[in-house]
Design a protein around this motif. Structure first.
Motif, PDB file in Angstrom:
ATOM      1  N   ASP A  82       0.798  -1.232   0.000  1.00  0.00           N
ATOM      2  CA  ASP A  82       0.000   0.000   0.000  1.00  0.00           C
ATOM      3  C   ASP A  82       0.832   1.285   0.000  1.00  0.00           C
ATOM      4  OD1 ASP A  82       1.033  -0.085   2.546  1.00  0.00           O
ATOM      5  OD2 ASP A  82      -0.893  -0.027   3.569  1.00  0.00           O
ATOM      6  N   HIS A  83       2.121   1.185  -0.282  1.00  0.00           N
ATOM      7  CA  HIS A  83       2.937   2.399  -0.328  1.00  0.00           C
ATOM      8  C   HIS A  83       4.188   2.183  -1.175  1.00  0.00           C
ATOM      9  CE1 HIS A  83       4.608   0.177   3.120  1.00  0.00           C
ATOM     10  NE2 HIS A  83       5.747   0.800   2.858  1.00  0.00           N
ATOM     11  N   ALA A  84       4.823   3.302  -1.536  1.00  0.00           N
ATOM     12  CA  ALA A  84       6.033   3.273  -2.355  1.00  0.00           C
ATOM     13  C   ALA A  84       7.113   4.129  -1.704  1.00  0.00           C
ATOM     14  CB  ALA A  84       5.730   3.805  -3.753  1.00  0.00           C
ATOM     15  N   HIS A  85       8.350   3.669  -1.784  1.00  0.00           N
ATOM     16  CA  HIS A  85       9.515   4.406  -1.289  1.00  0.00           C
ATOM     17  C   HIS A  85      10.393   4.782  -2.479  1.00  0.00           C
ATOM     18  CE1 HIS A  85       9.312   3.584   3.105  1.00  0.00           C
ATOM     19  NE2 HIS A  85       8.583   2.551   2.695  1.00  0.00           N
ATOM     20  N   LEU A  86      10.839   6.027  -2.494  1.00  0.00           N
ATOM     21  CA  LEU A  86      11.737   6.511  -3.539  1.00  0.00           C
ATOM     22  C   LEU A  86      12.937   7.169  -2.885  1.00  0.00           C
ATOM     23  CD1 LEU A  86       8.573   7.195  -4.328  1.00  0.00           C
ATOM     24  CD2 LEU A  86       9.614   8.246  -6.301  1.00  0.00           C
TER      25      LEU A  86
END
Length: 148
Positions: free
Chosen positions: A64-68
């Motif tokens: 449910d989330h993205a890291h950049l």
């Protein structure tokens, strides 16, 4: 890369090494990050970063989330970069009309309106504080303090 080396970038009148850790959460924390959604997000984020003269150094998603991890020049306004990353990626994912997204999220939204952004890289803040405080001290030496 050795922790004591830097990947300095330069402009006409500047040398810099700026990184931001950015986290986006899906609307209502819906678990829509399938491999094909993640692949499309990574491609889109890379394209947007290029337009901003940034570099997407790392990318990963959870359900449910993205890291950049983005390296960026000083002229980049991070809030504008974030808006463009979210807008472009949301539009491209929604255009696919994939069932895992369509069934979990109504309307045109993909991301929650909020986000997290943290500056990162370089020396720990306490070391930088000590370095600045000690500028006028003669024979100053900089060593990491240990808890020994």
């Amino acid at each position: 890369m050795d922790e004591n080396t830097h990947d300095w970038r330069t402009g006409r009148h500047v040398a810099y090494e700026l990184h931001a850790h950015i986290v986006f959460v899906t609307k209502y924390r819906r678990k829509v990050m399938t491999p094909r959604v993640a692949k499309l997000l990574e491609e889109t984020f890379g394209e947007v970063c290029e337009r901003f003269e940034c570099e997407l150094e790392e990318f990963e998603t959870d359900k449910d989330h993205a890291h950049l991890l983005v390296a960026y020049p000083p002229k980049t306004q991070l809030s504008t970069l974030v808006m463009s990353l979210k807008t472009n990626s949301s539009k491209r994912v929604r255009e696919q009309d994939w069932p895992e997204v369509r069934q979990a999220l109504r309307g045109d939204h993909f991301w929650s309106p909020s986000y997290c952004i943290v500056s990162c890289g370089g020396a720990p803040l306490e070391i930088v504080r000590e370095y600045i405080r000690d500028q006028q001290k003669p024979n100053r030496k900089y060593r990491r303090k240990t808890n020994e």
